[in-house]
Design a protein around this motif. Structure first.
Motif, PDB file in Angstrom:
ATOM      1  N   ARG A   7       0.724  -1.358  -0.159  1.00 43.77           N
ATOM      2  CA  ARG A   7      -0.065   0.146  -0.042  1.00 43.77           C
ATOM      3  C   ARG A   7       0.782   1.314   0.081  1.00 43.77           C
ATOM      4  NH1 ARG A   7      -4.705   0.870   4.431  1.00 43.77           N
ATOM      5  NH2 ARG A   7      -5.906   2.094   3.161  1.00 43.77           N
ATOM      6  N   ASP A   8       1.764   1.091   0.747  1.00 46.99           N
ATOM      7  CA  ASP A   8       2.903   2.495   0.938  1.00 46.99           C
ATOM      8  C   ASP A   8       3.617   2.497  -0.452  1.00 46.99           C
ATOM      9  OD1 ASP A   8       2.292   2.765   3.803  1.00 46.99           O
ATOM     10  OD2 ASP A   8       4.217   1.556   4.328  1.00 46.99           O
ATOM     11  N   ALA A   9       3.928   1.587  -1.264  1.00 43.37           N
ATOM     12  CA  ALA A   9       4.973   1.659  -2.315  1.00 43.37           C
ATOM     13  C   ALA A   9       3.733   1.906  -3.503  1.00 43.37           C
ATOM     14  CB  ALA A   9       5.181   0.304  -2.930  1.00 43.37           C
ATOM     15  N   ARG A  10       2.559   1.723  -3.469  1.00 48.62           N
ATOM     16  CA  ARG A  10       1.586   2.144  -4.412  1.00 48.62           C
ATOM     17  C   ARG A  10       1.222   3.636  -4.074  1.00 48.62           C
ATOM     18  NH1 ARG A  10       0.026   0.666  -9.383  1.00 48.62           N
ATOM     19  NH2 ARG A  10      -2.005   1.515  -9.825  1.00 48.62           N
ATOM     20  N   SER A  11       1.306   4.127  -2.957  1.00 41.86           N
ATOM     21  CA  SER A  11       0.935   5.494  -2.718  1.00 41.86           C
ATOM     22  C   SER A  11       2.165   6.202  -3.171  1.00 41.86           C
ATOM     23  CB  SER A  11       0.819   5.549  -1.217  1.00 41.86           C
ATOM     24  OG  SER A  11       0.711   6.915  -0.840  1.00 41.86           O
ATOM     25  N   LYS A  12       3.385   5.789  -2.802  1.00 41.96           N
ATOM     26  CA  LYS A  12       4.600   6.532  -3.705  1.00 41.96           C
ATOM     27  C   LYS A  12       4.548   6.545  -4.981  1.00 41.96           C
ATOM     28  CE  LYS A  12       7.390   5.431   0.544  1.00 41.96           C
ATOM     29  NZ  LYS A  12       8.447   4.657   0.979  1.00 41.96           N
ATOM     30  N   TYR A  13       4.191   5.548  -5.541  1.00 43.39           N
ATOM     31  CA  TYR A  13       4.145   5.409  -7.075  1.00 43.39           C
ATOM     32  C   TYR A  13       3.083   6.438  -7.599  1.00 43.39           C
ATOM     33  CZ  TYR A  13       2.398   4.201 -11.791  1.00 43.39           C
ATOM     34  OH  TYR A  13       2.295   4.355 -12.947  1.00 43.39           O
ATOM     35  N   GLU A  14       2.010   6.363  -7.016  1.00 43.55           N
ATOM     36  CA  GLU A  14       0.662   7.342  -7.495  1.00 43.55           C
ATOM     37  C   GLU A  14       1.185   8.762  -7.016  1.00 43.55           C
ATOM     38  OE1 GLU A  14      -2.725   6.001  -5.258  1.00 43.55           O
ATOM     39  OE2 GLU A  14      -2.520   4.130  -6.475  1.00 43.55           O
ATOM     40  N   GLY A  16       4.177   9.997  -7.286  1.00 46.85           N
ATOM     41  CA  GLY A  16       5.274  10.151  -8.166  1.00 46.85           C
ATOM     42  C   GLY A  16       4.774  10.628  -9.843  1.00 46.85           C
ATOM     43  N   LEU A  17       3.587   9.542  -9.736  1.00 47.67           N
ATOM     44  CA  LEU A  17       2.963   9.846 -11.230  1.00 47.67           C
ATOM     45  C   LEU A  17       2.151  11.235 -11.333  1.00 47.67           C
ATOM     46  CD1 LEU A  17       2.087   8.396 -13.858  1.00 47.67           C
ATOM     47  CD2 LEU A  17       0.277   7.572 -12.579  1.00 47.67           C
ATOM     48  N   VAL A  18       1.651  11.646 -10.301  1.00 48.73           N
ATOM     49  CA  VAL A  18       0.871  13.105 -10.257  1.00 48.73           C
ATOM     50  C   VAL A  18       2.010  14.302 -10.430  1.00 48.73           C
ATOM     51  CG1 VAL A  18      -0.155  14.612  -8.851  1.00 48.73           C
ATOM     52  CG2 VAL A  18      -0.807  12.459  -8.874  1.00 48.73           C
ATOM     53  N   LEU A  19       3.268  13.949  -9.720  1.00 47.73           N
ATOM     54  CA  LEU A  19       4.225  14.819  -9.921  1.00 47.73           C
ATOM     55  C   LEU A  19       4.982  14.862 -11.533  1.00 47.73           C
ATOM     56  CD1 LEU A  19       6.309  14.504  -6.479  1.00 47.73           C
ATOM     57  CD2 LEU A  19       4.860  16.289  -7.380  1.00 47.73           C
ATOM     58  N   LEU A  20       4.971  13.655 -11.930  1.00 42.32           N
ATOM     59  CA  LEU A  20       5.550  13.418 -13.480  1.00 42.32           C
ATOM     60  C   LEU A  20       4.447  14.084 -14.464  1.00 42.32           C
ATOM     61  CD1 LEU A  20       7.556  12.306 -15.159  1.00 42.32           C
ATOM     62  CD2 LEU A  20       6.251  10.325 -15.269  1.00 42.32           C
ATOM     63  N   GLN A  21       3.282  14.030 -14.204  1.00 41.47           N
ATOM     64  CA  GLN A  21       2.180  14.552 -15.072  1.00 41.47           C
ATOM     65  C   GLN A  21       2.260  16.174 -14.858  1.00 41.47           C
ATOM     66  OE1 GLN A  21      -1.145  12.258 -13.713  1.00 41.47           O
ATOM     67  NE2 GLN A  21      -0.888  10.741 -15.719  1.00 41.47           N
ATOM     68  N   GLU A  22       2.439  16.528 -13.645  1.00 42.66           N
ATOM     69  CA  GLU A  22       2.341  17.986 -13.286  1.00 42.66           C
ATOM     70  C   GLU A  22       3.802  18.579 -14.000  1.00 42.66           C
ATOM     71  OE1 GLU A  22       2.386  18.468  -9.258  1.00 42.66           O
ATOM     72  OE2 GLU A  22      -0.078  18.030  -9.049  1.00 42.66           O
ATOM     73  N   MET A  23       4.965  17.789 -13.979  1.00 38.39           N
ATOM     74  CA  MET A  23       6.077  18.508 -14.778  1.00 38.39           C
ATOM     75  C   MET A  23       6.195  18.436 -16.106  1.00 38.39           C
ATOM     76  SD  MET A  23       9.875  16.678 -14.222  1.00 38.39           S
ATOM     77  CE  MET A  23       9.622  15.428 -14.834  1.00 38.39           C
ATOM     78  N   LEU A  92      -1.875  14.843 -23.155  1.00 38.53           N
ATOM     79  CA  LEU A  92      -0.531  14.332 -23.439  1.00 38.53           C
ATOM     80  C   LEU A  92       0.084  13.836 -22.420  1.00 38.53           C
ATOM     81  CD1 LEU A  92       0.371  17.055 -25.742  1.00 38.53           C
ATOM     82  CD2 LEU A  92      -0.290  14.793 -26.469  1.00 38.53           C
ATOM     83  N   LEU A  93      -0.738  14.003 -21.347  1.00 40.80           N
ATOM     84  CA  LEU A  93       0.067  13.779 -19.941  1.00 40.80           C
ATOM     85  C   LEU A  93       0.273  12.197 -19.595  1.00 40.80           C
ATOM     86  CD1 LEU A  93      -1.765  16.030 -17.438  1.00 40.80           C
ATOM     87  CD2 LEU A  93       0.231  16.353 -18.658  1.00 40.80           C
ATOM     88  N   ASP A  94      -0.151  11.301 -20.441  1.00 40.70           N
ATOM     89  CA  ASP A  94      -0.153   9.864 -20.275  1.00 40.70           C
ATOM     90  C   ASP A  94       0.989   9.466 -21.026  1.00 40.70           C
ATOM     91  OD1 ASP A  94      -1.542   9.545 -17.970  1.00 40.70           O
ATOM     92  OD2 ASP A  94      -3.398   8.993 -19.260  1.00 40.70           O
ATOM     93  N   ILE A  95       1.751  10.303 -21.894  1.00 39.36           N
ATOM     94  CA  ILE A  95       2.832   9.831 -22.778  1.00 39.36           C
ATOM     95  C   ILE A  95       4.140  10.448 -22.375  1.00 39.36           C
ATOM     96  CG2 ILE A  95       3.670  10.174 -25.215  1.00 39.36           C
ATOM     97  CD1 ILE A  95       0.328  10.546 -26.004  1.00 39.36           C
ATOM     98  N   ALA A  96       5.024   9.814 -22.254  1.00 45.80           N
ATOM     99  CA  ALA A  96       6.304  10.318 -21.794  1.00 45.80           C
ATOM    100  C   ALA A  96       6.801  11.417 -22.672  1.00 45.80           C
ATOM    101  CB  ALA A  96       7.302   9.057 -21.884  1.00 45.80           C
ATOM    102  N   TYR A  97       7.357  12.428 -21.963  1.00 46.94           N
ATOM    103  CA  TYR A  97       7.628  13.517 -22.788  1.00 46.94           C
ATOM    104  C   TYR A  97       8.923  13.214 -23.771  1.00 46.94           C
ATOM    105  CZ  TYR A  97       8.553  18.282 -23.999  1.00 46.94           C
ATOM    106  OH  TYR A  97       8.701  19.522 -24.464  1.00 46.94           O
ATOM    107  N   SER A  98       9.540  12.425 -23.321  1.00 42.10           N
ATOM    108  CA  SER A  98      10.713  11.763 -24.291  1.00 42.10           C
ATOM    109  C   SER A  98      10.208  11.382 -25.463  1.00 42.10           C
ATOM    110  CB  SER A  98      11.805  10.951 -23.674  1.00 42.10           C
ATOM    111  OG  SER A  98      11.191   9.627 -22.977  1.00 42.10           O
ATOM    112  N   ASN A  99       9.054  10.435 -25.442  1.00 39.73           N
ATOM    113  CA  ASN A  99       8.266   9.976 -26.578  1.00 39.73           C
ATOM    114  C   ASN A  99       7.866  10.986 -27.569  1.00 39.73           C
ATOM    115  OD1 ASN A  99       9.141   7.509 -25.787  1.00 39.73           O
ATOM    116  ND2 ASN A  99       7.208   6.687 -25.302  1.00 39.73           N
TER     117      ASN A  99
END
Length: 163
Positions: A7-14, A16-23, A92-99
């Motif tokens: 549960r902790d790992a999933r929370s950390k992943y989620e 991080g994903l929000v931060l990545l999408q915001e970035m 476009l947020l679910d697509i890696a910026y590098s892609n």
């Protein structure tokens, strides 16, 4: 080592994903701002001799401190996907910026759906090989990831897909 629950790992992943999408959203928005600054010659009103010198100047001197390649890619992704093809940045947020950066030179209205689909589900390497093989420009056969050597394949822990 600190014990972490699934549960902790999933929370950390989620998180991080929000931060990545915001970035990613901020990077696309920055590209739009840069396009506007360039097109309106706002850099001149800010005291710079050129748009390039404005972008590369350190933040403390009134610039953005961007490397040339970063500036160009940021502007090209924003200009192509948002301004020319009319895609909302949030789409476009679910697509890696590098892609996005890999396919921006070859994407157009005719291949948009295929390019975005591939950019969303392929890794950067496979996407670049598809681009190089001419898949998006009507060239030769697309890259076949299934025939790639096993040492480069990995399995998604969530869905079991090999990539």
């Amino acid at each position: 080592m600190k014990l972490v629950t699934a549960r902790d790992a999933r929370s950390k992943y989620e998180r991080g994903l929000v931060l990545l999408q915001e970035m990613q959203l901020h990077r696309i928005t920055l590209g739009l701002v840069l396009v506007d600054i360039e097109e309106t010659n706002s850099w001149n009103l800010l005291g710079f001799d050129s748009f390039s010198s404005f972008c590369s100047a350190p933040i403390t001197s009134g610039g953005f401190g961007l490397r040339e390649r970063t500036r160009q890619t940021t502007m090209q992704v924003a200009r192509t996907f948002v301004l020319e093809l009319g895609i909302q940045a949030r789409e476009l947020l679910d697509i890696a910026y590098s892609n996005l950066a890999i396919v921006v030179p070859v994407v157009n209205k005719e291949n948009l759906e295929e390019v975005l689909s591939d950019a969303k589900c392929l890794g950067a390497r496979d996407l670049a090989l598809n681009k190089k093989a001419g898949k998006y420009t009507g060239g030769t056969e697309p890259y076949d990831a299934e025939n790639e050597t096993e040492r480069r394949m990995t399995t998604c822990p969530n869905c079991g897909t090999r990539f």
